[in-house]
Enzyme design. Structure first.
Site, mmCIF file in Angstrom:
data_model
loop_
_atom_site.group_PDB
_atom_site.id
_atom_site.type_symbol
_atom_site.label_atom_id
_atom_site.label_comp_id
_atom_site.label_asym_id
_atom_site.label_seq_id
_atom_site.Cartn_x
_atom_site.Cartn_y
_atom_site.Cartn_z
ATOM 1 N N ASP A 81 9.233 22.589 -43.310
ATOM 2 C CA ASP A 81 10.046 23.786 -43.558
ATOM 3 C C ASP A 81 10.625 23.832 -44.971
ATOM 4 O OD1 ASP A 81 11.484 21.477 -42.623
ATOM 5 O OD2 ASP A 81 13.261 22.697 -42.266
ATOM 6 N N GLU A 146 13.886 19.922 -41.024
ATOM 7 C CA GLU A 146 14.715 19.041 -41.849
ATOM 8 C C GLU A 146 15.787 19.833 -42.566
ATOM 9 O OE1 GLU A 146 16.208 16.815 -45.271
ATOM 10 O OE2 GLU A 146 15.145 18.705 -45.341
HETATM 11 ZN ZN ZN Z 1 13.438 18.338 -48.558
#
Ligand code: ZN
Length: 407
Positions: A81, A146
């Site tokens: 992401d 993340e």
């Molecule tokens: Zn990163």
């Protein structure tokens, strides 16, 4: 002018293709990215499998089996992401992967961290095409979420038997670009502490000198926190050996309270974002913070939204065989490495907390730090050089002779 041509290095082409997949929050196209990555893995000859987590999200694992698969493996982690963009501030559209005449490729994720994903893959492609076989297995783990804390991704995954069964010896994950020739390697991370302090006091009319007010107490609290902030800032600025990872940062991120212009409120509060290095004694630090709150007077309470107490680091010296295997090829390539504490947080913190060593490294020197910024870019030369560096590092890590307890 976009300088794409038929002669472009295929690795660069692949990088740009990946950048065009919109894995941007709040609705990342994980399916599109996984489809792309599986296709690349098939092309290289890596085994791929998907693990569905209880959060509903998927982890993709790509594996290149070693000749001694019973040995601990090398895990190369990267998140899929990317963070949102403010498109109006970008010179080129942030998901077009435009390459300008000097080879700078502009897109969200060029630095954080689609570059690293493609570099891992291209390094493996190179090693395989040279006919190399390495003793240790290399796994790529491609993880979601993340950028919004990893709670539905890596934080869950490290607790799964499928993660344990990877038998990780060393994990590599993202680092940061470096504006100088020196490459930063991160061996630990700071602990985020988010605290809201609530101050209550006597209310009254805005025309009077109200004693014991919430605002007076809040003023004392804010002063204490910001005095400490100044002290840490000076400590960083006065010592060239220190980096942001070595000092505690403090920021007042929210202040609230009050109902009307002419009413002294009975309650006001302030929220602080603190990032504490692993060298700080957290118990002592906690009592220091809490004494600032208590000293502000009665009816002052506080709550933590986040209070990380985990201070595990991975030793960055030659007593650690993984460090040796990581840093030796870098030395041979004439690269300058600087071990540092990561100033923010990455998925590595979950890996280290689960008891596995991890280094954060993104091979981008001579590059301004533009992660999460407008006009995030990476130069093609730096990107390609990174593949060369990873080829050497991965080959060295996957060739570490059996360690104590391994055979
Ligand atoms: Zn990163």
């Amino acid at each position: 002018m976009d300088t794409t041509s038929a002669t472009e290095n295929p690795a660069t082409g692949l990088f740009r293709e990946y950048l065009r997949i919109r894995t941007v929050h709040p609705e990342p196209d994980y399916d599109g990215a996984i489809e792309f990555l599986v296709r690349v893995a098939e092309d290289i000859g890596l085994e791929s499998r998907k693990i569905k987590l209880s959060s509903g999200l998927t982890i993709l694992i790509l594996s290149w089996w070693g000749t001694k698969p019973q040995l601990k493996s090398v895990v190369l982690n990267s998140h899929i992401d990317v963070v949102p963009v403010f498109e109006e501030f970008w010179t080129y559209p942030p998901f077009a992967a435009h390459k300008d005449e000097s080879g700078n490729i502009y897109a969200r994720g060029t630095q954080d961290m689609k570059c690293v994903t493609i570099q891992y893959l291209e390094a493996l492609r190179r090693l395989k095409s040279e006919g190399r076989r390495l003793p240790r297995t290399v796994h790529l783990t491609l993880v979601p979420d993340e950028e919004i804390g990893g709670h539905k991704g890596m934080e869950l995954f490290v607790k799964y038997p499928e993660f344990r069964n990877l038998n990780p010896g060393i994990t590599l994950d993202e680092g940061l670009a470096s504006p100088t020739e020196v490459f930063s390697v991160f061996y630990g991370e700071k602990c985020p502490w988010w605290i809201t302090v609530h101050c209550r006091g006597d209310p009254g009319h805005g025309s009077r000198f109200i004693e014991n007010s919430a605002a007076t107490k809040l003023h004392l609290v804010i002063s204490k926190f910001l005095e400490f902030r100044e002290k840490e800032k000076k400590r960083l600025e006065s010592n060239p050996n220190l980096t942001l990872g070595d000092v505690t940062t403090v920021n007042l991120t929210r202040a609230s309270g009050g109902v009307s212009c002419n009413v002294v409120p009975s309650e006001m509060s302030a929220t602080f974002d603190l990032r504490v290095p692993p060298t700080v004694n957290l118990k002592e630090f906690e009592s220091q913070l809490e004494s600032w709150c208590r000293d502000a007077g009665s009816q002052v309470t506080w709550e933590y939204h986040q209070k990380c107490m985990d201070q595990v680091v991975t030793t960055p010296d030659d007593s650690n065989p993984w460090w040796k295997a990581f840093s030796n090829p870098c030395k041979e390539l004439g690269l300058k490495l600087k071990p540092e504490i990561f100033p923010a947080a990455t998925d590595s913190r979950y890996v280290r907390a689960a008891g596995y060593p991890a280094f954060g490294f993104s091979p981008m020197n001579h590059t301004p730090i533009l992660l999460h910024d407008h006009d995030e870019y990476l130069n093609e030369e730096v990107f390609l050089q990174g593949i060369h560096i990873y080829t050497r590092i991965i080959s060295s890590l996957a060739s570490v002779p059996p360690l104590d307890g391994e055979q």
